[in-house]
Design a protein around this motif. Structure first.
Motif, mmCIF file in Angstrom:
data_model
loop_
_atom_site.group_PDB
_atom_site.id
_atom_site.type_symbol
_atom_site.label_atom_id
_atom_site.label_comp_id
_atom_site.label_asym_id
_atom_site.label_seq_id
_atom_site.Cartn_x
_atom_site.Cartn_y
_atom_site.Cartn_z
ATOM 1 N N ASP A 1 39.839 27.396 29.068
ATOM 2 C CA ASP A 1 38.396 27.352 28.960
ATOM 3 C C ASP A 1 38.127 26.806 30.245
ATOM 4 O O ASP A 1 38.256 25.363 30.351
ATOM 5 C CB ASP A 1 37.964 26.550 27.625
ATOM 6 N N SER B 1 39.706 29.853 21.948
ATOM 7 C CA SER B 1 38.894 29.441 23.077
ATOM 8 C C SER B 1 37.587 29.185 22.298
ATOM 9 O O SER B 1 37.344 29.552 21.431
ATOM 10 C CB SER B 1 38.553 30.565 24.103
ATOM 11 N N GLN B 2 36.680 28.362 23.131
ATOM 12 C CA GLN B 2 35.334 28.182 22.712
ATOM 13 C C GLN B 2 34.342 29.207 23.271
ATOM 14 O O GLN B 2 33.077 28.934 23.103
ATOM 15 C CB GLN B 2 34.944 26.701 23.087
ATOM 16 N N ILE B 3 34.833 29.982 23.967
ATOM 17 C CA ILE B 3 33.769 31.161 24.606
ATOM 18 C C ILE B 3 32.964 31.796 23.912
ATOM 19 O O ILE B 3 31.782 32.122 24.225
ATOM 20 C CB ILE B 3 34.843 31.893 25.369
ATOM 21 N N VAL C 1 31.405 27.445 29.277
ATOM 22 C CA VAL C 1 32.710 27.774 30.131
ATOM 23 C C VAL C 1 32.996 29.212 30.012
ATOM 24 O O VAL C 1 32.189 30.093 29.462
ATOM 25 C CB VAL C 1 34.011 27.260 28.771
ATOM 26 N N ALA D 1 36.184 31.885 29.926
ATOM 27 C CA ALA D 1 37.575 31.879 29.333
ATOM 28 C C ALA D 1 38.501 32.654 30.201
ATOM 29 O O ALA D 1 38.072 33.835 30.731
ATOM 30 C CB ALA D 1 37.721 32.504 28.113
#
Length: 170
Positions: free
Chosen positions: A125, A101-103, A109, A111
Motif C-alpha cells: 500500500d 490491502s486497504q485499497i 493509497v 496498491a
C-alpha cells in the motif's frame, strides 16, 4: 580458555544474552522501534522509492533498480477504492486484494501487487503522499516498470509510465 571458564562459572553463560538484550533495548530506546522493525522498514519498497524520489536530479524511476528484498517479475498498480472484481479482471486470477490491502476503503493509497512466476508475492500500500500514478489498473513486466517523474501544481510527485511500445503492456 573463556569457554572453559564460562563452563565453570554458570553466571557467565548469561553474559552474551544480557549484552544482546542491552543492545536491543538501547536501540529500541534510541530509535523508537525494534531492530527488526527498523531494518524491515528501511528495506521496504516505499522507503526505497521515496529515497529515489528525493534525489533532486532524478527524472525517471525504474522499479527494478530499487533493490527490494522480494522476488518479482510483474507489478500491477491499482488506484483508490479498487475492489476485488477489478483486481480479478486485471490479474486474470481469483485473488482477494481486500484481505491484503486497504485499497478498497481508502483514497490515500495505491496498491502495488508484485507477482512472481504467476503468483502474488508482495502487496504494497503506497501512500499517495509519497507519489501518485497516472496509469492505474494495469500490470507491467519487470522491464516495463519505468516511470517519468513529474510534479503537479501542488508539489506532489506523479509517476507516468514511460511508453516505448504500448502493445507490450498487460
Amino acid at each position: 580458555v573463556a569457554f572453559f571458564i564460562s563452563l565453570l562459572v554458570p553466571g557467565l553463560r548469561t553474559l552474551p544474552d544480557t549484552v544482546m538484550n542491552l543492545v536491543g533495548t538501547t536501540f529500541t530506546y534510541a530509535t523508537g522501534t525494534t531492530p527488526y522493525a527498523f531494518f524491515k522498514e528501511r528495506a521496504s519498497f516505499p522507503t526505497k522509492l521515496d529515497a529515489q524520489l528525493q534525489k533532486g536530479n532524478q527524472k525517471t524511476i525504474i522499479f527494478s533498480d530499487l533493490d527490494v528484498t522480494f522476488a518479482w517479475d510483474r507489478v500491477c498498480i491499482f488506484g483508490p477504492y479498487t475492489n476485488n472484481e477489478k483486481v480479478k479482471s486485471v490479474l486474470n486470477m481469483n485473488w482477494n486484494i481486500e484481505e491484503r490491502s486497504q485499497i478498497h476503503v481508502s483514497d490515500s493509497v495505491n496498491a502495488l501487487v508484485f507477482l512472481y512466476q504467476g503468483s502474488v508475492n508482495q502487496v504494497v500500500d503506497l501512500k499517495r503522499g509519497i507519489t501518485d500514478f497516472t496509469d492505474l489498473d494495469m500490470c507491467l513486466n519487470r522491464n516495463q516498470a519505468n516511470f517519468k517523474i513529474r510534479t503537479d501544481a501542488s508539489g506532489r510527485r506523479i509517476l507516468t509510465l514511460e511508453r516505448s511500445d504500448p502493445s507490450k503492456h498487460q
